[in-house]
Scaffold this motif. Structure first.
Motif, short mmCIF file in Angstrom:
data_model
loop_
_atom_site.label_atom_id
_atom_site.label_comp_id
_atom_site.label_asym_id
_atom_site.label_seq_id
_atom_site.Cartn_x
_atom_site.Cartn_y
_atom_site.Cartn_z
N TYR A 219 0.82 -1.22 0.00
CA TYR A 219 0.00 0.00 0.00
C TYR A 219 0.85 1.26 0.00
CZ TYR A 219 0.62 -0.63 5.06
OH TYR A 219 1.16 -0.83 6.30
N PRO A 316 -9.34 0.29 12.31
CA PRO A 316 -10.71 0.15 11.82
C PRO A 316 -11.18 -1.29 11.78
CG PRO A 316 -9.21 0.66 10.03
CD PRO A 316 -8.42 0.77 11.29
N LEU B 102 -4.62 -1.44 -0.92
CA LEU B 102 -5.23 -0.33 -0.20
C LEU B 102 -4.75 -0.32 1.24
CD1 LEU B 102 -8.81 -0.73 -1.68
CD2 LEU B 102 -7.17 1.07 -2.20
N ASN B 103 -4.60 0.90 1.77
CA ASN B 103 -4.12 1.02 3.14
C ASN B 103 -5.22 0.63 4.13
OD1 ASN B 103 -3.15 1.94 5.65
ND2 ASN B 103 -1.84 3.42 4.60
N PRO B 104 -4.93 -0.35 5.01
CA PRO B 104 -5.98 -0.87 5.89
C PRO B 104 -6.54 0.14 6.89
CG PRO B 104 -3.84 -1.78 6.48
CD PRO B 104 -3.67 -1.08 5.18
N VAL B 105 -5.78 1.19 7.21
CA VAL B 105 -6.25 2.08 8.27
C VAL B 105 -6.85 3.39 7.75
CG1 VAL B 105 -4.62 1.15 9.95
CG2 VAL B 105 -3.99 3.17 8.65
#
Lengths: 325, 318, 303
Positions: A219, A316, B102-105
């Motif tokens: 990412y 999250p 995609l960035n998880p956070v």
């Protein structure tokens, strides 16, 4: 969120029960409370009467239940040495320890994040090598040795800083703190640095290795491919992912820090809970020892709960519904 | 003049065990709105070609020599800031595995709007509107809700749609897609490919599609390049190359496709494995696996010979 | 596994290439040799009080124009510092190694059981590990040793302090091993060869011993270095608080505690020499541990 808190509360109650049971059961092992209270001069008959009166002959469970009922009302027994309620003695000493922990936390936060991030971003820089070398040394020097060394250098040899006590304190909202006076801060400097010296290197290493791992993540490459500025790639995309493990481990480290205050406070004769605890052990002041263990246990439980909540807010993937996803 | 022109590109990875040449003398063009495929086994250098264009080679890879002309500028010579303004803005990338891209956070919305705001001055609200529009373009149901969601709340196929929508945000001229369907379920692969094709046509975006699967490029790209051991060994219009390959390696790849085999007959395989980039044989790198190889193949490296729209690097083309 | 000799020479080569690791290994070997061979090398027997003379107290080390018998000077009882330090290092090392062995023994059994059998047993054991870890080792050790000291009396305590310390540190730190072994066991259990072993009817114990245990070896080796260093630090800290080895049979930590009284009067060597030796010991173990971690690079369970 509510269910989560409820579950945590349940766990906390169980843990506190275990702590109180263990603490209470050591009471019998540490000398005879009667002798501590009335001395040797009383006759055997009066002793037996007193024992009966104080309920010391009751079965263990009955004594424990009585202790628990008292504890719930904030009555943790009376210190043999101070002749005052144990909880009051501890609450008197608590501000000094909080000052110390706050100041050490300040050093840790001030240095660990920038140094750890820098070392991760520039692994071959001379400063990174220096920081990693120093942190290896820092981990290997026991906290009491750091304290002794600081005292020897800055108090004995150079005579710049005081080697014991809190110095001048002021009171705000019933909290007696040394953080607001020059003299208080001078006294706080060496103890807080030596307390931070154990945890800081651990944090630097952890932040560095987590950050390096995050910088290698796909990412982060995608964030660069999107044309983000390097600062944002590092501080938002990589660093935010670094925070998760750091928060978890950091919470455990705060517990360790409370344990290490015993060492630091002893070397600097800092009038906090840790120093008091060691003195209580040497004086076999059982109620004070038990009260200390319960207060510290409570602090651990509270810190762990706060850490879990913060973790849930940052990550999250964890919904605060009671179970981690 | 082509939109993108890669000329004599050489990429090396200086490793402790010796320098690896990941790309050797690679040249190709891409016209405005054109779609090309780069095909080869893993380790052939196709990903290096893709990442070299945006100067995103993984450490310690670097461009040794060659030019990457884009709109008249040499991308290989751009400074960091100038390169940054091209990435995600005029040339976008789609990565292989949407589960880790995609960035998880960060929320989907945050990851999309930040891309726009890195390139253009605009309000958050405006960026959000554009993000929403692109999410609708990739046919994500209830797009509005997705903006506030985190990647882990979406399936793999949905995440790849988000990645594609992100790539489209700034209306780029080229999209480089590195194995965009490899990590997905077979049923979703076709949907994503179709979507990619339609979007490129609708928005007139050029596409460089990188894949190990000849079946993927068929019907999507107009031309293909076949790579082997860091070199382009054959190129030409997709249908022509697949219909009548000139290089024995390309032929081997086509024969190995399940659709090429008649029912009941075993699939053909190319004997042996592609050499690692550490130990490429002399002459034609394919000669020791090639059924048509002769003495000359082991001695002399074949050049990429042009013949009309096609080219092949073989001493004895089929 | 069958590439063992090959691996061996690689490890040695990697050790020699890394200057820090090579120096650490050399220092550690020298310290081990000196400490464990102390009865042979030491000029005096520091455990025999009849050998000291109070007239020899607080003699500074050589170079301070002092007594040639005491290379590193003497402490407040007239005890030769060099001898006391060599014996003390031996005690510290023995405590570190045996406490770690005990941790490993408990941790491996619990970790394998939790990871392989899973379910309720797993969550129960890991919950205990969580609670155990949240009380830090130092705190647990202080309380237990204080209670022990108070209930058995000082004389008896001095006799059995070594065993008590090893037991306390050993028992308090088992969760570190248990978690690592459990994580490995979970990862291995998913692999096909373990399924295959189960299908052909091998009993769980055999599967654990033959297939899962060997795979936990490299992470265990890495945490063991850290654990030995930590155990030595914990013992030194306890000793400094007066709860470690007694001053009659001092560890390095007890020597430092003993010297702290003299630091304000300028007799720095009574503290400084044992402190330097302690730091050299821990640092060399930790640096070797870092090197080992980089070399084996296991995915360690974190928290």
């Amino acid at each position: 969120m509510f269910a989560f808190l409820l579950r945590r509360l349940g766990q906390a109650v169980v843990v506190m029960l275990v702590i109180s049971l263990l603490s209470f059961s050591i009471q019998d092992e540490l000398g005879d409370p009667l002798r501590e209270l009335v001395g040797q001069s009383v006759s055997e008959e009066t002793r037996e009467e007193l024992r009966e009166e104080m309920g010391l002959n009751d079965p263990f469970l009955a004594q424990y239940m009585r202790f628990l009922r008292g504890a719930l009302r904030g009555d943790l027994g009376v210190s043999y040495f101070f002749k005052r309620p144990a909880l009051d003695v501890i609450l008197d000493k608590l501000p000094a320890t909080i000052d110390l922990v706050l100041a050490a936390t300040f050093w840790i936060l001030l240095f660990s994040v920038p140094v750890g991030v820098f070392a991760a971003v520039n692994p071959r820089h001379w400063f990174s090598n220096l920081a990693m070398g120093l942190s290896a040394v820092g981990i290997s020097v026991p906290v009491f040795l750091t304290a002794i060394f600081l005292i020897y250098l800055f108090s004995v040899e150079l005579g710049w800083l005081p080697s014991y006590g809190r110095g001048e304190t002021t009171e705000i909202f019933g909290w007696e703190t040394g953080l607001l006076t020059r003299d208080g801060l001078r006294h706080l400097l060496l103890p807080s640095i030596s307390l931070a010296s154990v945890i800081l290197p651990l944090f630097v290493r952890m932040i560095r290795s987590e950050m390096m791992e995050a910088l290698e993540a796909e990412y982060v490459r995608f964030a660069r491919a999107k044309g983000l500025r390097e600062g944002r790639v590092r501080m938002v995309h990589a660093f935010k992912n670094t925070l998760l493990p750091v928060i978890t481990v950091g919470g455990v480290q705060i517990g360790i820090m409370v344990a290490y205050t015993i060492l630091t406070e002893t070397v600097f004769q800092w009038p906090g809970m840790g120093f008091m605890f060691l003195e209580a052990i040497n004086r076999a002041d059982t109620p004070l020892i038990v009260a200390y263990l319960i207060v510290v246990g409570l602090i651990f439980v509270i810190v762990n709960t706060v850490v879990d909540i913060v973790y849930g807010l940052v990550n999250p993937a964890v919904k605060l519904t009671g179970k981690p996803a | 003049m082509p939109l993108l022109s890669v000329q004599n590109l050489e990429v090396v990875f200086p490793l402790p065990g010796g320098t690896v040449r990941a790309l050797r003398n690679v040249s190709f063009d891409l016209d405005r709105g054109e779609r090309i495929g780069i095909v080869g086994e893993s380790g052939a250098g196709k990903s290096a070609a893709a990442f070299a264009i945006l100067n995103l080679l993984g450490k310690p890879g670097k461009i040794q020599s060659g030019r990457i002309l884009f709109d008249g500028h040499d991308l290989a010579a751009l400074d960091y800031e100038a390169m940054r303004q091209i990435r995600g803005n005029r040339i976008s990338m789609i990565f292989q595995d949407p589960m880790v891209t995609l960035n998880p956070v960060l929320t989907i919305g945050a990851q999309m709007t930040e891309t726009l705001r890195a390139h253009r001055r605009m309000t958050r609200a405006r960026a959000r509107d554009i993000a929403l529009e692109k999410l609708r373009a990739v046919q994500i149901p209830s797009a509005e809700k997705r903006l506030a969601q985190y990647p882990h709340e979406l399936s793999g196929g949905m995440r790849q749609r988000v990645v594609i929508a992100t790539a489209l945000l700034s209306d780029p001229q080229i999209i480089i897609a590195d194995e965009p369907t490899t990590a997905l379920d077979v049923t979703i692969q076709a949907e994503i490919l179709e979507l990619l094709l339609r979007l490129c046509e609708d928005f007139a975006v050029g596409l460089i599609l990188i894949t190990h699967d000849l079946g993927v490029v068929f019907g999507v790209t107009q031309r293909i390049l076949v790579m082997y051991a860091g070199r382009i060994i054959e190129r030409g219009p997709t249908a022509e190359v697949i219909g009548a390959p000139r290089h024995p390696y390309t032929r081997g790849l086509i024969d190995a496709l399940p659709s090429a085999a008649r029912p009941g007959t075993p699939l053909k395989q190319i004997p042996g494995v592609m050499p690692s980039l550490h130990e490429i044989p002399s002459g034609c790198a394919f000669h020791d696996r090639c059924e048509f190889a002769q003495a000359r193949c082991a001695a002399e490296t074949p050049r990429l010979e042009e013949q009309g729209a096609r080219a092949a690097a073989c001493h004895f083309p089929l | 596994m069958n590439a063992a000799p090959h691996l061996h020479s690689n490890v040695l080569r990697s050790l020699l290439r890394d200057r820090t690791a090579a120096v650490s290994a050399a220092v550690l070997c020298a310290l081990l040799l000196a400490a464990l061979g102390a009865p042979l090398f030491a000029p005096f027997d520091p455990w025999d009080q009849t050998q000291f003379d109070i007239m020899d107290a607080e003699i500074p080390p050589l170079g301070g124009g002092a007594d040639a018998r005491f290379v590193l000077g003497t402490d407040g009882m007239g005890r030769d510092m060099l001898s006391a330090m060599l014996y003390g290092a031996g005690i510290s090392i023995v405590i570190g190694v045996f406490a770690t062995l005990l941790q490993a023994a408990i941790g491996v059994v619990v970790g394998l059981a939790a990871g392989y059998f899973g379910g309720r047993l797993d969550s129960f054991l890991m919950r205990i590990a969580d609670i155990q870890l949240s009380f830090t080792t130092l705190m647990v050790a202080i309380v237990i040793l204080a209670v022990f000291q108070a209930s058995v009396g000082l004389r008896f305590y001095e006799e059995y302090a070594l065993v008590a310390i090893v037991l306390v540190i050993g028992i308090a730190e088992w969760p570190q091993y248990a978690r690592t072994v459990r994580a490995c066991a979970l990862a291995e259990k998913k692999k096909e060869y373990v399924d295959a072993a189960r299908v052909i009817g091998l009993p769980p114990f055999t599967i654990l011993r033959r297939h899962i245990l060997p795979n936990t070896f490299s992470p265990l080796l890495v945490i063991s270095t850290v654990q030995v260093a930590n155990a030595i630090i914990t013992e030194a800290s306890l000793a400094f608080l007066g709860l470690g080895m007694p001053v009659t049979k001092p560890s390095l930590g007890s020597l430092i505690r003993n010297g702290f009284e003299f630091i304000f009067s300028g007799a720095w060597w009574i503290t400084a020499f044992p402190a330097l030796l302690l730091v050299a010991l821990i640092l060399s173990i930790n640096l070797l541990g870092d090197w080992l971690r980089d070399l084996l690079n296991p995915r360690l369970y974190r928290r």
